[in-house]
Scaffold this motif. Sequence first.
Motif, PDB file in Angstrom:
ATOM      1  N   VAL A 181       8.472  14.253  -1.640  1.00  0.00           N
ATOM      2  CA  VAL A 181       7.949  12.843  -1.976  1.00  0.00           C
ATOM      3  C   VAL A 181       9.194  11.858  -2.051  1.00  0.00           C
ATOM      4  O   VAL A 181       8.970  10.737  -1.439  1.00  0.00           O
ATOM      5  CB  VAL A 181       7.563  13.192  -3.247  1.00  0.00           C
ATOM      6  N   LEU A 182      10.362  12.285  -2.456  1.00  0.00           N
ATOM      7  CA  LEU A 182      11.432  11.183  -2.425  1.00  0.00           C
ATOM      8  C   LEU A 182      11.957  10.791  -1.080  1.00  0.00           C
ATOM      9  O   LEU A 182      12.163   9.633  -0.867  1.00  0.00           O
ATOM     10  CB  LEU A 182      12.469  11.726  -3.235  1.00  0.00           C
ATOM     11  N   VAL A 183      12.005  11.798  -0.265  1.00  0.00           N
ATOM     12  CA  VAL A 183      12.182  11.511   1.180  1.00  0.00           C
ATOM     13  C   VAL A 183      11.256  10.474   1.714  1.00  0.00           C
ATOM     14  O   VAL A 183      11.739   9.283   2.303  1.00  0.00           O
ATOM     15  CB  VAL A 183      12.297  12.853   2.039  1.00  0.00           C
ATOM     16  N   VAL A 184      10.048  10.564   1.630  1.00  0.00           N
ATOM     17  CA  VAL A 184       8.901   9.833   2.175  1.00  0.00           C
ATOM     18  C   VAL A 184       8.888   8.458   1.643  1.00  0.00           C
ATOM     19  O   VAL A 184       8.807   7.386   2.107  1.00  0.00           O
ATOM     20  CB  VAL A 184       7.491  10.433   2.278  1.00  0.00           C
TER      21      VAL A 184
ATOM     22  N   ALA B 192       0.930  -1.321   0.080  1.00  0.00           N
ATOM     23  CA  ALA B 192       0.200   0.053   0.093  1.00  0.00           C
ATOM     24  C   ALA B 192       0.803   1.192  -0.113  1.00  0.00           C
ATOM     25  O   ALA B 192       0.471   2.221  -0.810  1.00  0.00           O
ATOM     26  CB  ALA B 192      -1.199   0.048   1.296  1.00  0.00           C
ATOM     27  N   ALA B 193       1.932   1.173   0.599  1.00  0.00           N
ATOM     28  CA  ALA B 193       2.939   2.202   0.745  1.00  0.00           C
ATOM     29  C   ALA B 193       3.585   2.594  -0.375  1.00  0.00           C
ATOM     30  O   ALA B 193       3.683   3.777  -1.030  1.00  0.00           O
ATOM     31  CB  ALA B 193       3.871   2.393   1.927  1.00  0.00           C
ATOM     32  N   LEU B 194       3.878   1.604  -1.169  1.00  0.00           N
ATOM     33  CA  LEU B 194       4.538   1.876  -2.505  1.00  0.00           C
ATOM     34  C   LEU B 194       3.504   2.447  -3.609  1.00  0.00           C
ATOM     35  O   LEU B 194       4.048   3.207  -4.668  1.00  0.00           O
ATOM     36  CB  LEU B 194       5.215   0.423  -3.242  1.00  0.00           C
ATOM     37  N   VAL B 195       2.373   1.968  -3.559  1.00  0.00           N
ATOM     38  CA  VAL B 195       1.104   2.370  -4.598  1.00  0.00           C
ATOM     39  C   VAL B 195       0.991   3.720  -4.213  1.00  0.00           C
ATOM     40  O   VAL B 195       0.940   4.652  -4.918  1.00  0.00           O
ATOM     41  CB  VAL B 195       0.091   1.581  -4.400  1.00  0.00           C
TER      42      VAL B 195
ATOM     43  N   SER C 157       3.104   5.839  -2.653  1.00  0.00           N
ATOM     44  CA  SER C 157       4.303   6.623  -3.262  1.00  0.00           C
ATOM     45  C   SER C 157       4.458   6.918  -4.783  1.00  0.00           C
ATOM     46  O   SER C 157       4.621   7.783  -5.241  1.00  0.00           O
ATOM     47  CB  SER C 157       5.545   5.961  -2.784  1.00  0.00           C
ATOM     48  N   GLY C 158       3.948   5.814  -5.398  1.00  0.00           N
ATOM     49  CA  GLY C 158       3.842   6.042  -6.997  1.00  0.00           C
ATOM     50  C   GLY C 158       2.683   7.039  -7.476  1.00  0.00           C
ATOM     51  O   GLY C 158       3.176   8.027  -8.407  1.00  0.00           O
ATOM     52  N   LEU C 159       1.810   7.180  -6.648  1.00  0.00           N
ATOM     53  CA  LEU C 159       0.785   8.247  -6.917  1.00  0.00           C
ATOM     54  C   LEU C 159       1.075   9.661  -6.816  1.00  0.00           C
ATOM     55  O   LEU C 159       0.871  10.318  -7.451  1.00  0.00           O
ATOM     56  CB  LEU C 159      -0.630   8.031  -6.426  1.00  0.00           C
ATOM     57  N   LEU C 160       2.011   9.645  -5.660  1.00  0.00           N
ATOM     58  CA  LEU C 160       2.534  10.804  -5.328  1.00  0.00           C
ATOM     59  C   LEU C 160       3.426  11.339  -6.329  1.00  0.00           C
ATOM     60  O   LEU C 160       3.733  12.738  -6.755  1.00  0.00           O
ATOM     61  CB  LEU C 160       3.159  10.789  -3.912  1.00  0.00           C
ATOM     62  N   LEU C 161       4.344  10.500  -6.833  1.00  0.00           N
ATOM     63  CA  LEU C 161       5.254  10.751  -7.825  1.00  0.00           C
ATOM     64  C   LEU C 161       4.414  11.071  -9.058  1.00  0.00           C
ATOM     65  O   LEU C 161       5.053  12.187  -9.953  1.00  0.00           O
ATOM     66  CB  LEU C 161       6.297   9.685  -8.111  1.00  0.00           C
ATOM     67  N   MET C 162       3.374  10.634  -9.344  1.00  0.00           N
ATOM     68  CA  MET C 162       2.616  10.768 -10.468  1.00  0.00           C
ATOM     69  C   MET C 162       2.134  12.380 -10.552  1.00  0.00           C
ATOM     70  O   MET C 162       1.985  13.096 -11.297  1.00  0.00           O
ATOM     71  CB  MET C 162       1.627   9.820 -10.546  1.00  0.00           C
ATOM     72  N   ALA C 163       1.529  12.863  -9.307  1.00  0.00           N
ATOM     73  CA  ALA C 163       1.050  14.302  -8.997  1.00  0.00           C
ATOM     74  C   ALA C 163       2.211  15.186  -9.147  1.00  0.00           C
ATOM     75  O   ALA C 163       2.137  16.056  -9.771  1.00  0.00           O
ATOM     76  CB  ALA C 163       0.418  14.147  -7.682  1.00  0.00           C
TER      77      ALA C 163
END
Length: 369
Positions: free
Chosen positions: A328-331, A127-130, A132-138
Amino acid sequence: MGFRTLRSIYIVLLTAKINVLLPFGPAAILLHYLTGKHVRMALDYLSCYMQLAFYTGPTVGGLLNATFGNATEMIISIYALQNGMIRVVQQSLLGSILSNMLLVLGCAFFTGGIVHHEKVQLFSKAAALVNSGLLLMAVMGLMFPAVLHFTHTEVHFGKSELALSRFSSCIMLVAYASYLFFQLKSQPNLYGQIGEEGANEEDSENEEAPEITQWEAIGWLAILTSWVSILSGYLVDAIQGASDSLHIPVAFISVILLPIVGNAAEHASAIMFAVKDKLDITLGVAIGSSTQISMFVIPFCVVVGWLMGKPMDLNFQLFETATLFVAVLVVAFMLQEGTSNYFKGLMLILCYLIVAASFFVHVDPANGG
């Protein structure tokens, strides 16, 4: 029925310590009209998230937590858009993302790590990785309009970035709707709570029982969200007055102070769930809230501004976009192991202090830098 109603009022309004601030809400409105000045007071609510999570489980509970918590940001944003305060909308939403990712999650990890120092706290890595991917898309959606603008490579200057922002916002809304379907319907087992299957009898005996019913919790969330919507108008009107009288940059108030107030409910509930070793709900509150703001609230505001005829876009300026990208990268690196401890929480809190200091000395170029 009458006894049940009185008991529900007592549990929601009187048992939480943070509700000692409740009288300041009506007081702020009263002083606003009596003095004719901007009253620099704000109130959020610590509501029934934990009660609702007993019925819905960690996935839906965290989602409802984030949704009702972000209702404050949506209400403030729509009110500010109506008044043409586009930079306030952009900066407050950006600040809410940063506050949830760094401050709220950091305090939850730190407090949970201190309380449960004898063991390693776990959460759903998938769940955390999904998220994180959405945050990078944002971040990608916010970065392209800013880069397009500041590199002067637009086909039609001032119009192409707005058109790109509206197109990207529609795509982001589709992506968030797909994420909800994937999370709740398609792959619900992916978001199961860590250790749920192996819970022992001692844990089940210590499990708390809900104090109010599911519909009472939902009703109270709706009532308190409506109350926040009333106070939001006074809060937005007080931003410029607070900046002038306290000699604090508007950017610092919008990015740092306003989101801290708006995220008070998420902050308190995330810490409580971390103390109870329910980190999946904590992540649903903190990271789920950041994902919802970046992939739903911001694009939604762009579409609403489009309907209002306001030039709300995804160009958040280079400084703000770069700050979000690094955060976002740090988190994402902090979450990749699926474990939590107080040191990770401390690192996130210190990162937020650096961000706060940066915005304190930052002059917004859109407002006369």
